[in-house]
Motif scaffolding. Structure first.
Motif: not given
Length: 650
Positions: A383-389
């Motif tokens: 997942s891309q870190p910017t929208h992992r959550a």
């Protein structure tokens, strides 16, 4: 979320993943970047279950509440706890991406203290409506913490630690659930002081969790400019679309949600299984829960050992197979047990035929741990870190929906006359069907499983220098070509998927040809023989590098016929030139497969392979030596061949 009174405003410096990882997953418990976080989530999971189980026992056995019959108490409490996951997961994912994760954790633990203070009054006053409200609020607490938990780990653990870290958290969660339920049942049953003891226990755990959270180092926001969408319905839909943008990640989310469906069926039926099928009392039901929890914990911890400390999704099919096999065998183990008087745990364990039931349950849950941990690690890594959550939040939404679905389907089957063992049989068969469907949709799981089996049960495969394989970005892997399974062994060595440029003739080999087509390997033919295939191969190779993936090439152009390293051809230069024309400077990673010559899959007898299967015995030693990457501008065929030759002698 401003600092609380008495809490320092200054945050600790963020802690980045170390260059050298810890020797094993247990060593992480000595690290500040992991240990306070682990114990924070452990205390939260224990408190959730202490509270819920004590409340359930109270309204089922100790109080008479006309509007909440005992038979409905467990269902109502479970539904209220899970409702916030549906309503607020999308919002919690946004908050986790926007704010420092450590601040989020401390905010959630402060909220837990407030909720437990209300719950303490509810227990002491026997105020059921207040405790129902606290059940919903504790569900909200868990909803807020879920995305933080899984988004924090990839921010502080490197790729080689991620599987072990997830295994520790998964193990810790199930142990905490078990201990929380045991503590809740024991405390609430204390004569005269039970409710007060539960109140004190809940507040003590909340305070302990908040204290430990103070030592978690800062984990900076990954998308601080995010504008929060407070509409949970539109944001839920947006999160699901966001997750769907990465096919492998989205289908892995579905795979995890299916595991929760599968587990919820078994967990919800333990009381009925113990009473109606095994003729056991509450002690036997608790024993089943203990065995299930221990199995999950052991399976979760085994993942790091079996994966050689990489994110090894080849374990997922192994887990799925075990889940189905032992779910089906549990049906046969519980079918036709003789009628008996209601018995306790000691009498139950004294009968040999009950041990098969416990073994099935332990192995079923162990394989569920092998199934889930690599999937979680894959989602975190891909997942891309910017929208992992927000991806994790989408997973929580799907998990909640699947668990609700499991209750509905299990209830419908029981209502249609199915016995509890028949429900388990149905679930085991359904698991096999669903797993096969997922692995056909995402063949990477199946490919990695084949690579995992081959590198551990056909060969004893040792990799040296695998830290040189880039964890992100485009790169070209250049390896000698010794056998028909070279590509499979390279798959086993890399935590990332690899696209192979391979001689078109290898696709004619039975089984292996199908396997390489499934892996989306790129067939290449000599230019004079088939110009169209030749050009298409190099265009596809350029596309792989443009997309930031790993491309593997065997520069010799074919499998060696005498075991010696052959001259390197010019195809690798054409790949580099095309990449540079696209503005891509993909490094070249030299590799050498060792000791494969003479094995079953290499050519040694009159140029043939795959004759005399056991000519080198079982588990023959083979290896892969990986060298330091070479800048694309410095690559020439002959010097690159020299590097590979040096690795062959290492």
């Amino acid at each position: 979320m401003t600092p609380q009174h008495g809490q320092p405003a200054a945050q600790p410096a963020p802690l980045a993943p170390p260059a050298h990882e810890e020797p094993n997953q247990f060593a992480l418990l000595r690290q500040r970047r992991f240990a306070p976080f682990f114990w924070t989530q452990f205390s939260g999971a224990a408190n959730d279950n202490l509270f819920k189980f004590a409340f359930t026992v109270m309204v089922t056995y100790q109080l008479s509440v006309s509007w909440l019959p005992p038979a409905m108490a467990g269902l109502v409490i479970g539904a209220l706890f899970i409702l916030p996951f549906l309503l607020f997961s999308a919002t919690s994912g946004q908050l986790t991406d926007k704010y420092d994760k450590t601040r989020m954790i401390r905010f959630v633990k402060n909220l837990e203290i407030a909720i437990m203070a209300l719950a303490a009054w509810g227990f002491v006053a026997n105020h059921v409506p207040m405790l129902l409200l606290c059940t919903f609020l504790m569900g909200l607490h868990s909803t807020l913490f879920g995305p933080v938990k899984f988004a924090y780990m990839p921010q502080v653990l490197n790729e080689r630690e991620l599987t072990g870290g997830n295994g520790m958290v998964e193990m810790g969660t199930f142990v905490a659930i078990l201990l929380g339920q045991v503590a809740g049942g024991l405390l609430v049953a204390l004569p005269g002081i039970g409710h007060t003891a539960v109140a004190v226990g809940c507040i003590a755990l909340a305070l302990a969790g908040r204290l430990v959270a103070q030592f978690i180092p800062s984990a900076p926001a990954t998308d601080p400019g995010l504008v929060i969408n407070w509409n949970p319905f539109t944001e839920t839909w947006r999160n699901l679309k966001l997750a769907h943008g990465n096919v492998v990640v989205f289908r892995s989310l579905l795979g995890i949600s299916w595991m929760w469906f599968f587990g919820a069926v078994f967990l919800s039926q333990f009381p009925a299984l113990a009473k109606e099928v095994l003729h056991g009392n509450e002690q036997v039901a608790s024993l089943l829960l203990v065995v299930f929890s221990v199995g999950i914990g052991v399976g979760s911890l085994l993942c790091e050992v079996l994966s050689r400390r990489h994110v090894e999704i080849g374990l997922v099919p192994l887990g799925a197979i075990g889940m189905s096999v032992f779910a089906v065998d549990l049906y046969f183990a519980t079918r036709g047990l003789p009628a008996a008087e209601m018995m306790g745990a000691a009498a139950f364990l004294a009968q040999p035929h009950h041990w098969r039931v416990l073994l099935d349950l332990a192995l079923l849950s162990l394989f569920a741990g092998l199934y889930s941990v690599p999937m979680y690690a894959l989602i975190q890594m891909r997942s891309q870190p910017t929208h992992r959550a927000r991806i994790i939040a989408a997973n929580n939404i799907l998990n909640a929906l699947f668990m609700i679905g499991s209750s509905v389907i299990a209830g419908a089957l029981l209502g249609a006359g199915f016995t509890v063992p028949q429900v388990f049989l149905f679930t085991g068969i359904a698991n096999a069907v669903v797993a096969f469907y997922i692995f056909m949709l995402v063949p990477e799981y199946l490919l990695r499983f084949v690579a995992w089996v081959m590198s551990r049960f056909i060969y004893r495969f040792k990799v040296r220098g695998d830290e040189h394989i880039p964890s992100t970005g485009a790169a070209i892997l250049a390896c000698n070509h010794v056998s028909f399974v070279d590509a499979v062994l390279l798959m086993a060595a890399s935590p990332r998927p690899i696209y192979f440029l391979m001689d078109h003739r290898i696709f004619r080999v039975p089984v292996l040809g199908w396997l390489f087509r499934l892996a989306k390997a790129i067939p290449v033919a000599p230019q004079k023989e088939d110009p169209a295939t030749y050009e298409a191969a190099f265009e596809r190779a350029a596309q792989v590098l443009r997309e930031g993936d790993l491309l593997a090439i065997f520069p010799e152009g074919g499998i060696t016929k005498d075991g010696e390293l052959q001259p390197f051809k010019g195809g690798i230069m054409k790949i580099i030139e095309r990449a540079q024309a696209d503005g891509i400077q993909a490094p070249v990673v030299p590799m050498a497969l060792t000791n494969l010559w003479g094995s079953y899959f290499s050519r040694i007898e009159r140029g043939t392979a795959m004759v005399r299967p056991f000519r080198r015995g079982m588990f023959s030693r083979v290896g892969l030596n990986v060298g330091a990457p070479v800048a694309a501008s410095d690559v020439q065929p002959e010097p690159l061949r020299g590097r590979v030759a040096q690795l062959l002698q290492a």
